[in-house]
Design an enzyme around this catalytic site. Structure first.
Site, PDB file in Angstrom:
ATOM      1  N   PHE A 232       0.807  -1.223   0.000  1.00  0.00           N
ATOM      2  CA  PHE A 232       0.000   0.000   0.000  1.00  0.00           C
ATOM      3  C   PHE A 232       0.837   1.269   0.000  1.00  0.00           C
ATOM      4  O   PHE A 232       0.353   2.322  -0.401  1.00  0.00           O
ATOM      5  CB  PHE A 232      -0.993   0.007   1.169  1.00  0.00           C
ATOM      6  CG  PHE A 232      -0.433  -0.459   2.481  1.00  0.00           C
ATOM      7  CD1 PHE A 232       0.358   0.365   3.254  1.00  0.00           C
ATOM      8  CD2 PHE A 232      -0.710  -1.745   2.926  1.00  0.00           C
ATOM      9  CE1 PHE A 232       0.877  -0.073   4.459  1.00  0.00           C
ATOM     10  CE2 PHE A 232      -0.205  -2.194   4.137  1.00  0.00           C
ATOM     11  CZ  PHE A 232       0.599  -1.351   4.909  1.00  0.00           C
TER      12      PHE A 232
ATOM     13  N   CYS B 291       1.187   2.975  -3.525  1.00  0.00           N
ATOM     14  CA  CYS B 291       0.033   3.579  -4.196  1.00  0.00           C
ATOM     15  C   CYS B 291      -0.741   4.557  -3.319  1.00  0.00           C
ATOM     16  O   CYS B 291      -1.621   5.264  -3.823  1.00  0.00           O
ATOM     17  CB  CYS B 291      -0.892   2.486  -4.733  1.00  0.00           C
ATOM     18  SG  CYS B 291      -1.470   1.316  -3.490  1.00  0.00           S
ATOM     19  N   HIS B 292      -0.428   4.639  -2.044  1.00  0.00           N
ATOM     20  CA  HIS B 292      -1.190   5.506  -1.121  1.00  0.00           C
ATOM     21  C   HIS B 292      -0.211   6.274  -0.253  1.00  0.00           C
ATOM     22  O   HIS B 292       0.090   5.835   0.853  1.00  0.00           O
ATOM     23  CB  HIS B 292      -2.119   4.641  -0.271  1.00  0.00           C
ATOM     24  CG  HIS B 292      -3.106   5.417   0.549  1.00  0.00           C
ATOM     25  ND1 HIS B 292      -2.807   5.886   1.801  1.00  0.00           N
ATOM     26  CD2 HIS B 292      -4.375   5.797   0.295  1.00  0.00           C
ATOM     27  CE1 HIS B 292      -3.870   6.509   2.303  1.00  0.00           C
ATOM     28  NE2 HIS B 292      -4.831   6.463   1.397  1.00  0.00           N
ATOM     29  N   PHE B 293       0.294   7.299  -0.640  1.00  0.00           N
ATOM     30  CA  PHE B 293       0.180   8.071  -1.870  1.00  0.00           C
ATOM     31  C   PHE B 293       1.571   8.171  -2.489  1.00  0.00           C
ATOM     32  O   PHE B 293       2.541   8.279  -1.737  1.00  0.00           O
ATOM     33  CB  PHE B 293      -0.319   9.488  -1.570  1.00  0.00           C
ATOM     34  CG  PHE B 293      -1.681   9.536  -0.945  1.00  0.00           C
ATOM     35  CD1 PHE B 293      -2.819   9.505  -1.738  1.00  0.00           C
ATOM     36  CD2 PHE B 293      -1.832   9.588   0.427  1.00  0.00           C
ATOM     37  CE1 PHE B 293      -4.081   9.561  -1.161  1.00  0.00           C
ATOM     38  CE2 PHE B 293      -3.092   9.640   1.005  1.00  0.00           C
ATOM     39  CZ  PHE B 293      -4.218   9.627   0.219  1.00  0.00           C
TER      40      PHE B 293
ATOM     41  N   VAL C 207       1.615   6.436   3.139  1.00  0.00           N
ATOM     42  CA  VAL C 207       0.956   6.238   4.423  1.00  0.00           C
ATOM     43  C   VAL C 207       0.014   5.041   4.285  1.00  0.00           C
ATOM     44  O   VAL C 207      -0.603   4.845   3.234  1.00  0.00           O
ATOM     45  CB  VAL C 207       0.203   7.517   4.870  1.00  0.00           C
ATOM     46  CG1 VAL C 207      -0.874   7.915   3.883  1.00  0.00           C
ATOM     47  CG2 VAL C 207      -0.369   7.374   6.264  1.00  0.00           C
TER      48      VAL C 207
END
Length: 172
Positions: free
Chosen positions: A67, A70-72, A77
């Site tokens: 994650f 892609c976040h962010f 985070v």
């Protein structure tokens, strides 16, 4: 039910995701990447804030977790919803651990507060679930409060986490 213990390692949790830990018909944890814990360090039917059950679990944080890419991009985070989902996963795991059968589904949460974040520099996330009630009728349902800590600091608090176990999810 088989394999009722007071702690579980990563291999046990992966077996649960395949329906092999507690046996056929018991709720399953999700498989990776949605499995949001590496180990369950404590299971109790009598401990916790309400004396109805306690679950303690951990997730090791490394910068290469899926994650963070892609976040962010440029501001990595862990999504807060994944921490919330981990708490629902643990309530469902508890329901299977106490003998409930069916397919687990999150039913809601009364209140959730985010006061911090999980960054790639963190080392460990801990989950603490305090069972408030288990209903074991036609619908098996668990109600709990939970908290998420990162490296010892509380960052999420959830009240009235609800998870149900369903024999048939076609009309859900």
């Amino acid at each position: 039910m088989q394999n009722k213990r007071d702690s579980y390692n990563r291999d046990d949790l992966l077996a649960s995701s395949q329906g092999e830990l507690f046996g056929p018909g018991y709720p399953q944890l999700p498989a990776p990447n949605m499995l949001m814990m590496d180990r369950v360090t404590k299971m109790s039917e009598t401990e916790g804030d309400f004396g109805k059950g306690l679950i303690l679990a951990e997730l090791d944080i490394t910068p290469d977790l899926w994650f963070f890419d892609c976040h962010f991009p440029g501001d990595p985070v862990m999504p807060g919803c994944l921490g919330l989902d981990a708490m629902w996963q643990l309530v469902g795991f508890f329901l299977g651990w106490v003998g409930g059968k069916g397919k687990g589904r999150a039913l809601g949460v009364g209140e959730v507060k985010f006061t911090g974040q999980i960054l790639p520099t963190a080392k460990k996330v801990t989950y603490e679930i305090h069972m408030k009630r288990v209903v074991n009728r036609k619908l098996v349902m668990g109600l709990a409060d939970g908290r998420v800590c990162v490296d010892g600091k509380e960052i999420y608090v959830a009240k009235d986490l609800k998870v149900g176990l369903f024999q048939d999810t076609s009309s859900f």
